[in-house]
Design a protein around this motif. Structure first.
Motif, PDB file in Angstrom:
ATOM      1  N   LYS A  25      39.744  -8.716  10.101  1.00 39.63           N
ATOM      2  CA  LYS A  25      40.117  -7.912  11.445  1.00 39.63           C
ATOM      3  C   LYS A  25      41.059  -8.738  12.519  1.00 39.63           C
ATOM      4  CE  LYS A  25      37.951  -4.859  14.718  1.00 39.63           C
ATOM      5  NZ  LYS A  25      36.681  -4.400  15.295  1.00 39.63           N
ATOM      6  N   ALA A  26      40.501  -9.694  12.803  1.00 42.92           N
ATOM      7  CA  ALA A  26      41.288 -10.525  13.647  1.00 42.92           C
ATOM      8  C   ALA A  26      42.878 -10.892  13.094  1.00 42.92           C
ATOM      9  CB  ALA A  26      40.461 -11.917  13.853  1.00 42.92           C
ATOM     10  N   VAL A  74      38.822  -2.613   9.518  1.00 39.58           N
ATOM     11  CA  VAL A  74      39.469  -2.911   8.396  1.00 39.58           C
ATOM     12  C   VAL A  74      38.793  -2.980   7.109  1.00 39.58           C
ATOM     13  CG1 VAL A  74      40.784  -4.994   7.104  1.00 39.58           C
ATOM     14  CG2 VAL A  74      41.035  -4.734   9.707  1.00 39.58           C
ATOM     15  N   HIS A  75      39.181  -2.107   6.094  1.00 39.72           N
ATOM     16  CA  HIS A  75      38.700  -2.069   4.753  1.00 39.72           C
ATOM     17  C   HIS A  75      39.453  -2.580   3.697  1.00 39.72           C
ATOM     18  CE1 HIS A  75      36.845   1.334   7.040  1.00 39.72           C
ATOM     19  NE2 HIS A  75      38.064   1.632   7.561  1.00 39.72           N
ATOM     20  N   ARG A  76      38.845  -3.650   3.181  1.00 38.73           N
ATOM     21  CA  ARG A  76      39.589  -4.276   2.272  1.00 38.73           C
ATOM     22  C   ARG A  76      39.104  -3.758   0.795  1.00 38.73           C
ATOM     23  NH1 ARG A  76      38.624 -10.958   3.396  1.00 38.73           N
ATOM     24  NH2 ARG A  76      40.306 -10.862   1.799  1.00 38.73           N
ATOM     25  N   ASP A  77      40.319  -3.998   0.048  1.00 43.92           N
ATOM     26  CA  ASP A  77      40.287  -3.581  -1.548  1.00 43.92           C
ATOM     27  C   ASP A  77      41.037  -4.450  -2.456  1.00 43.92           C
ATOM     28  OD1 ASP A  77      40.344  -2.065  -3.780  1.00 43.92           O
ATOM     29  OD2 ASP A  77      41.682  -0.569  -3.093  1.00 43.92           O
ATOM     30  N   SER A  79      43.377  -7.149  -3.305  1.00 45.60           N
ATOM     31  CA  SER A  79      44.461  -7.916  -2.720  1.00 45.60           C
ATOM     32  C   SER A  79      44.796  -7.185  -1.269  1.00 45.60           C
ATOM     33  CB  SER A  79      45.450  -8.458  -3.361  1.00 45.60           C
ATOM     34  OG  SER A  79      46.067  -7.203  -3.859  1.00 45.60           O
ATOM     35  N   GLY A  80      44.478  -6.067  -1.181  1.00 43.46           N
ATOM     36  CA  GLY A  80      44.843  -5.107  -0.040  1.00 43.46           C
ATOM     37  C   GLY A  80      44.139  -4.741   1.043  1.00 43.46           C
ATOM     38  N   ALA A  81      44.329  -3.977   2.000  1.00 43.18           N
ATOM     39  CA  ALA A  81      43.587  -3.366   2.935  1.00 43.18           C
ATOM     40  C   ALA A  81      43.977  -2.169   3.771  1.00 43.18           C
ATOM     41  CB  ALA A  81      43.117  -4.586   4.053  1.00 43.18           C
ATOM     42  N   THR A  82      43.358  -1.425   4.195  1.00 49.18           N
ATOM     43  CA  THR A  82      43.854  -0.321   5.080  1.00 49.18           C
ATOM     44  C   THR A  82      43.021  -0.773   6.504  1.00 49.18           C
ATOM     45  OG1 THR A  82      41.832   1.276   4.600  1.00 49.18           O
ATOM     46  CG2 THR A  82      43.834   1.350   3.412  1.00 49.18           C
ATOM     47  N   ALA A  83      43.850  -0.500   7.804  1.00 47.84           N
ATOM     48  CA  ALA A  83      43.257  -0.875   8.763  1.00 47.84           C
ATOM     49  C   ALA A  83      43.341   0.631   9.685  1.00 47.84           C
ATOM     50  CB  ALA A  83      44.257  -2.097   9.376  1.00 47.84           C
ATOM     51  N   ASP A  84      42.286   0.903  10.341  1.00 53.68           N
ATOM     52  CA  ASP A  84      42.164   2.141  11.402  1.00 53.68           C
ATOM     53  C   ASP A  84      42.586   1.270  12.548  1.00 53.68           C
ATOM     54  OD1 ASP A  84      41.521   4.006   9.377  1.00 53.68           O
ATOM     55  OD2 ASP A  84      39.543   3.356   9.910  1.00 53.68           O
ATOM     56  N   ALA A  85      43.655   1.976  13.482  1.00 53.74           N
ATOM     57  CA  ALA A  85      44.026   1.283  14.861  1.00 53.74           C
ATOM     58  C   ALA A  85      44.295   2.311  15.900  1.00 53.74           C
ATOM     59  CB  ALA A  85      45.355   0.495  14.507  1.00 53.74           C
ATOM     60  N   ASP A  86      44.061   2.079  16.954  1.00 56.24           N
ATOM     61  CA  ASP A  86      44.445   2.972  18.327  1.00 56.24           C
ATOM     62  C   ASP A  86      45.916   2.500  18.644  1.00 56.24           C
ATOM     63  OD1 ASP A  86      42.191   4.488  18.192  1.00 56.24           O
ATOM     64  OD2 ASP A  86      41.252   3.214  19.413  1.00 56.24           O
ATOM     65  N   LEU A  87      46.841   3.220  18.616  1.00 58.33           N
ATOM     66  CA  LEU A  87      48.113   3.058  18.986  1.00 58.33           C
ATOM     67  C   LEU A  87      48.320   3.303  20.600  1.00 58.33           C
ATOM     68  CD1 LEU A  87      51.183   1.740  18.922  1.00 58.33           C
ATOM     69  CD2 LEU A  87      51.742   4.041  17.674  1.00 58.33           C
TER      70      LEU A  87
END
Length: 386
Positions: A25-26, A74-77, A79-87
Motif C-alpha cells: 500500500k505504501a 491494495v489487493h494483490r494477485d 505479480s499484479g495488484a489492483t488499488a482503490d484510491a480517492d482522486l
C-alpha cells in the motif's frame, strides 16, 4: 451527508501485537504520488516512468491546479495488484476546492521489483471522468472554460460564447455573490453524457444539459459542471441553446443557496425564469403543455411536486412540471419584482429542512400564505395561458 467510521481491530495471535500493514500500500502510494507530481509539472518522461502514458495524453491540455491520489486499499494477485484510491483534483481558476472521485488502478511488478500502473479507471459504481472518453480539448472564454472530447476547438468555442453570455445574464438577475464562471463539459454523445453522470442513457434522452456539483461543506459546491447532451442540444435553435446554457449557469450561481429545503419547482423554475428572461417569448410559447392543459380545463390544483420532475417518467408531465415552476417564479417577479424572487429563493434555502421552509419564506418575504400563493398561481395560469 453523514459519514460512518468503523474501528477495525485486527486479530491477535498469542502475545503478538497487531498484524503489520501490507508494504504494498505504501509502495503504491509513492508511485501514485510521483505520477501526480509528474502530471502537474507536465513531465511526460517522469509520468511514463510510473506506468502507462495513456491518461497523460488525454489530460495534458487540462489546466490543473491540483491532482492527488489517496490509496485506500491494495489487493494483490500474484505479480499484479489492483488499488482503490480517492482522486482529488482542481481545474485551475475554476474549482474552489478539490473534486473527489473514486478510481481503481491496475498495477504490475517491474523488473526491479517496483510497481507501475497499467490502467486507471473509475471505481465500480462511479461515473467516468471526461478524460476516460478521450483526449480533452480545452477552450477558454471570458467567463467560461469548455472541456470536450471528440470535438474540435471551433465547435467548443460555440459553447463558450453562449456560456460567456450566460454568466453576466445570470449575475444581472441573481447578483454577483457567486464565482461568475462556469465549466462546460461536452462529451462525444448521449452515451458519453450518461457515463459521466453514472446513469443510464435513457434517463437523459431529450435532456439538452444538466448541472452537477460536488457537494462541499456548509452548502458550498466546489465544482459545478454543466454537462451537455450533444445530441439533444444540436436539435435546438439559437435561442433554445442560449436558454439552456443560461438555465444551467443559473443553477451554478444559486448552488450555495439550494438545499434540501428547496423544492424543485423553485430551483428549476428560477433557472428557467433566468434563462427566458431576455427572450421576450410569450408564456404560451414557452409552456405549450401546460397551456394545452389549461385550455382543456385541467388547471393544476397544486404546484409541481419533486416527483413530477423525474426524467424517466411521462415527458408531458415533466414538461408541465418545468412550465409550472417557471410560471410560479415569473408570477413572483411580475407581482413582487425580480429582487424579491431572489430573496425568496435564498430564504427558502436558508432553512435546515423542507418542512415549513416555503411557508415561512412566503410569509417573511412575500407576505402571503401557501394557500393564497397557490390560488394566485392558478389564476395566473388561466390569465397567461387560457
Amino acid at each position: 451527508m453523514a459519514g460512518l467510521c468503523l474501528l477495525l481491530v485486527p486479530p491477535l495471535s498469542g502475545c503478538g501485537g497487531p498484524t503489520a500493514a501490507d508494504p504494498a500500500k505504501a509502495q503504491v502510494q509513492r508511485v501514485l504520488d510521483r505520477r501526480a507530481a509528474a502530471l502537474l509539472r507536465h513531465d511526460a518522461a517522469a509520468y511514463g516512468a510510473t506506468g502507462t502514458r495513456a491518461a497523460y495524453v488525454r489530460l495534458r491540455a487540462l489546466p490543473l491546479a491540483a491532482w492527488a491520489y489517496r490509496v485506500t486499499s491494495v489487493h494483490r494477485d500474484g505479480s499484479g495488484a489492483t488499488a482503490d484510491a480517492d482522486l482529488r483534483y482542481r481545474v485551475a481558476g475554476y474549482d474552489t476546492a478539490p473534486v473527489g472521485v473514486r478510481r481503481t488502478l491496475t498495477l504490475s511488478r517491474s523488473a526491479d521489483g517496483g510497481w507501475y500502473v497499467t490502467a486507471d479507471a473509475p471505481a465500480k459504481g462511479a461515473g467516468q471522468q471526461l478524460w476516460d472518453q478521450g483526449a480533452v480539448t480545452v477552450v477558454r472564454g471570458a467567463h467560461s472554460i469548455v472541456l470536450g472530447t471528440g470535438r474540435g476547438p471551433g465547435e467548443l468555442r460555440g459553447f463558450g460564447r453562449l456560456a460567456d453570455r450566460a454568466v453576466p445574464a445570470v449575475s444581472g438577475a441573481w447578483g454577483t455573490d457567486w464565482a461568475r464562471r462556469v465549466v462546460v463539459l461536452v462529451p462525444p454523445s448521449l452515451d458519453g453524457m450518461a457515463r459521466l453522470l453514472g446513469s443510464p442513457a435513457s434517463d437523459y434522452r431529450g435532456i439538452a444539459a444538466v448541472t452537477t456539483g460536488e457537494a462541499g461543506g456548509a452548502g458550498r459546491a466546489p465544482a459545478d459542471r454543466v454537462v451537455v447532451n450533444p445530441e439533444a442540444y444540436a436539435l435546438l435553435g439559437d435561442v433554445g441553446k442560449q436558454v439552456v446554457l443560461t438555465h444551467e449557469t443559473a443553477h451554478v450561481a444559486t448552488r450555495a443557496h439550494t438545499t434540501a429545503a428547496t423544492p424543485l419547482w423553485l430551483s428549476e423554475g428560477y433557472a428557467d425564469w433566468t434563462g427566458y428572461l431576455a427572450t421576450g417569448r410569450a408564456p404560451a410559447a414557452v409552456a405549450p403543455e401546460l397551456a394545452r392543459a389549461v385550455r382543456d380545463g385541467r388547471v393544476p390544483a397544486e404546484l409541481p411536486a419533486d416527483g413530477d420532475f423525474g426524467f424517466t417518467g411521462d415527458p408531458a408531465r415533466l414538461a408541465r412540471a418545468y412550465e409550472g415552476g417557471w410560471l410560479a417564479c415569473r408570477m413572483i417577479a411580475d407581482r413582487w419584482g425580480g429582487a424579491r424572487l431572489g430573496a425568496f429563493y435564498r430564504a427558502v434555502g436558508a432553512h435546515a429542512q423542507r418542512a415549513g421552509a416555503v411557508r415561512e419564506a412566503l410569509h417573511e418575504v412575500l407576505g402571503t400564505t401557501p394557500r393564497e400563493f397557490t390560488a394566485r398561481w392558478r389564476a395566473y395560469l388561466r390569465a397567461r395561458l387560457g
